[in-house]
Design a protein around this motif. Structure first.
Motif, mmCIF file in Angstrom:
data_model
loop_
_atom_site.group_PDB
_atom_site.id
_atom_site.type_symbol
_atom_site.label_atom_id
_atom_site.label_comp_id
_atom_site.label_asym_id
_atom_site.label_seq_id
_atom_site.Cartn_x
_atom_site.Cartn_y
_atom_site.Cartn_z
ATOM 1 N N ARG A 66 0.834 -1.210 0.000
ATOM 2 C CA ARG A 66 0.000 0.000 0.000
ATOM 3 C C ARG A 66 0.865 1.255 0.000
ATOM 4 O O ARG A 66 0.574 2.230 -0.706
ATOM 5 C CB ARG A 66 -0.929 0.011 1.224
ATOM 6 C CG ARG A 66 -2.180 -0.834 1.060
ATOM 7 C CD ARG A 66 -3.228 -0.455 2.112
ATOM 8 N NE ARG A 66 -2.714 -0.577 3.469
ATOM 9 C CZ ARG A 66 -2.807 -1.676 4.202
ATOM 10 N NH1 ARG A 66 -3.377 -2.766 3.702
ATOM 11 N NH2 ARG A 66 -2.321 -1.710 5.430
ATOM 12 N N TYR A 67 1.923 1.222 0.784
ATOM 13 C CA TYR A 67 2.835 2.371 0.873
ATOM 14 C C TYR A 67 3.473 2.673 -0.477
ATOM 15 O O TYR A 67 3.454 3.816 -0.952
ATOM 16 C CB TYR A 67 3.905 2.068 1.922
ATOM 17 C CG TYR A 67 4.988 3.113 2.061
ATOM 18 C CD1 TYR A 67 4.692 4.384 2.541
ATOM 19 C CD2 TYR A 67 6.302 2.813 1.734
ATOM 20 C CE1 TYR A 67 5.691 5.340 2.685
ATOM 21 C CE2 TYR A 67 7.305 3.756 1.866
ATOM 22 C CZ TYR A 67 6.997 5.027 2.347
ATOM 23 O OH TYR A 67 7.977 5.970 2.483
ATOM 24 N N ASN A 69 2.429 1.702 -3.426
ATOM 25 C CA ASN A 69 1.397 2.065 -4.397
ATOM 26 C C ASN A 69 0.931 3.505 -4.210
ATOM 27 O O ASN A 69 0.704 4.222 -5.197
ATOM 28 C CB ASN A 69 0.210 1.111 -4.274
ATOM 29 C CG ASN A 69 -0.846 1.389 -5.322
ATOM 30 O OD1 ASN A 69 -0.619 1.268 -6.525
ATOM 31 N ND2 ASN A 69 -2.034 1.775 -4.880
ATOM 32 N N GLN A 70 0.800 3.945 -2.960
ATOM 33 C CA GLN A 70 0.367 5.323 -2.716
ATOM 34 C C GLN A 70 1.355 6.323 -3.294
ATOM 35 O O GLN A 70 0.961 7.309 -3.934
ATOM 36 C CB GLN A 70 0.191 5.552 -1.216
ATOM 37 C CG GLN A 70 -1.056 4.901 -0.640
ATOM 38 C CD GLN A 70 -1.105 4.956 0.878
ATOM 39 O OE1 GLN A 70 -0.174 5.437 1.522
ATOM 40 N NE2 GLN A 70 -2.180 4.459 1.468
ATOM 41 N N GLN A 73 1.201 6.033 -7.239
ATOM 42 C CA GLN A 73 0.026 6.653 -7.861
ATOM 43 C C GLN A 73 0.099 8.175 -7.805
ATOM 44 O O GLN A 73 -0.332 8.860 -8.745
ATOM 45 C CB GLN A 73 -1.254 6.148 -7.187
ATOM 46 C CG GLN A 73 -1.516 4.660 -7.323
ATOM 47 C CD GLN A 73 -1.634 4.194 -8.769
ATOM 48 O OE1 GLN A 73 -1.911 4.972 -9.679
ATOM 49 N NE2 GLN A 73 -1.437 2.894 -8.979
ATOM 50 N N ARG A 74 0.643 8.702 -6.719
ATOM 51 C CA ARG A 74 0.840 10.153 -6.613
ATOM 52 C C ARG A 74 1.776 10.642 -7.721
ATOM 53 O O ARG A 74 1.519 11.676 -8.360
ATOM 54 C CB ARG A 74 1.417 10.482 -5.234
ATOM 55 C CG ARG A 74 1.838 11.930 -5.025
ATOM 56 C CD ARG A 74 2.366 12.093 -3.606
ATOM 57 N NE ARG A 74 3.049 13.360 -3.394
ATOM 58 C CZ ARG A 74 3.640 13.700 -2.252
ATOM 59 N NH1 ARG A 74 3.623 12.858 -1.225
ATOM 60 N NH2 ARG A 74 4.243 14.864 -2.130
ATOM 61 N N GLU A 119 11.404 8.487 1.996
ATOM 62 C CA GLU A 119 10.345 8.365 0.988
ATOM 63 C C GLU A 119 10.729 9.053 -0.322
ATOM 64 O O GLU A 119 10.398 8.575 -1.413
ATOM 65 C CB GLU A 119 9.053 8.965 1.530
ATOM 66 C CG GLU A 119 7.871 8.848 0.569
ATOM 67 C CD GLU A 119 6.576 9.361 1.176
ATOM 68 O OE1 GLU A 119 5.887 10.156 0.487
ATOM 69 O OE2 GLU A 119 6.251 8.972 2.317
#
Length: 241
Positions: A66-67, A69-70, A73-74, A119
């Motif tokens: 999820r991390y 992918n988030q 996608q951003r 990140e």
């Protein structure tokens, strides 16, 4: 198409050859004029083959996926090709690597996730791979390789051949220096639009370059120092516009 005795009603006998013809037509790609939808479908099949053949093993940790992918996608929404769906997947592999295939599929290894400091550095890697997709580098590689090997017929490239070629290129073949530089340029533009520090890409390259044993994939890319110099020039140009 195969020929032989067909059982059933006359209507069925007439319908089967036309159905087969339609299916054959759907199994040929014209890589010079491939549509977004065709590329997405090709990428999906390459991804399925990579997984089903065991050549990659997806990491099952949902929180990590999820991390990634988030962030992905951003970045994709702020890329130069935001009009296709993107799929970001984590591969269970201790090596430091990332790669992309046709149609919006991006892969990062667990080894790479462990190597980034923050990140922004992970975003830099993902933005670089999105840059390859935005430039359709996989499609161009497939086209050139198919021509070199004599795999292209007058009708185009057979779908199954295209999928196998896509799998091979994803895992084994380095991209050209020009492709890497272009992906870097697009990547830093995407980073800036998504609100990340463009210099995170430079920081990660410096980190890898300074390791006692640099990752194998760096040997198939332009020299890190050359990429860093090109990135510094590109960032300077971007900031003076």
């Amino acid at each position: 198409m195969t020929f032989g005795i067909v059982t059933g009603s006359p209507e069925t006998s007439l319908a089967i050859p036309w159905l087969e013809l339609l299916l054959r037509g759907a199994q040929v790609f014209q890589l010079y004029s491939i549509s977004d939808q065709e590329e997405i479908q090709l990428g999906k099949q390459i991804n399925q083959q990579l997984i089903s053949s065991g050549q990659i093993q997806l990491y099952s940790n949902q929180k990590t996926n999820r991390y990634v992918n988030q962030i992905g996608q951003r970045l994709a929404a702020n890329s130069t090709r935001p009009n296709i769906p993107y799929t970001f997947q984590v591969v269970r592999d201790n090596s430091i690597n990332a790669f992309a295939t046709a149609g919006g599929y991006v892969y990062v290894t667990t080894g790479l996730l462990g190597a980034v400091d923050n990140e922004a550095q992970l975003a830099a890697v993902l933005a670089h791979e999105i840059g390859h997709i935005a430039s359709q580098h996989s499609i161009e590689q497939m086209r050139q390789t198919a021509i070199t090997r004599g795999l292209v017929s007058a009708a185009g490239l057979d779908r199954s051949t295209a999928v196998q070629l896509g799998v091979e290129l994803a895992l084994q073949r380095p991209r050209s220096r020009e492709d890497e530089y272009e992906a870097d340029r697009r990547g830093i533009q995407t980073l800036a639009r998504a609100g990340y520090d463009q210099r995170a890409m430079i920081a990660f390259l410096q980190k890898l370059r300074n390791q006692p044993t640099p990752p194998t994939f760096l040997s198939t890319h332009p020299a890190p120092d050359d990429r860093i110099s090109a990135l510094l020039r590109a960032i300077s140009r971007n900031n003076t516009r």
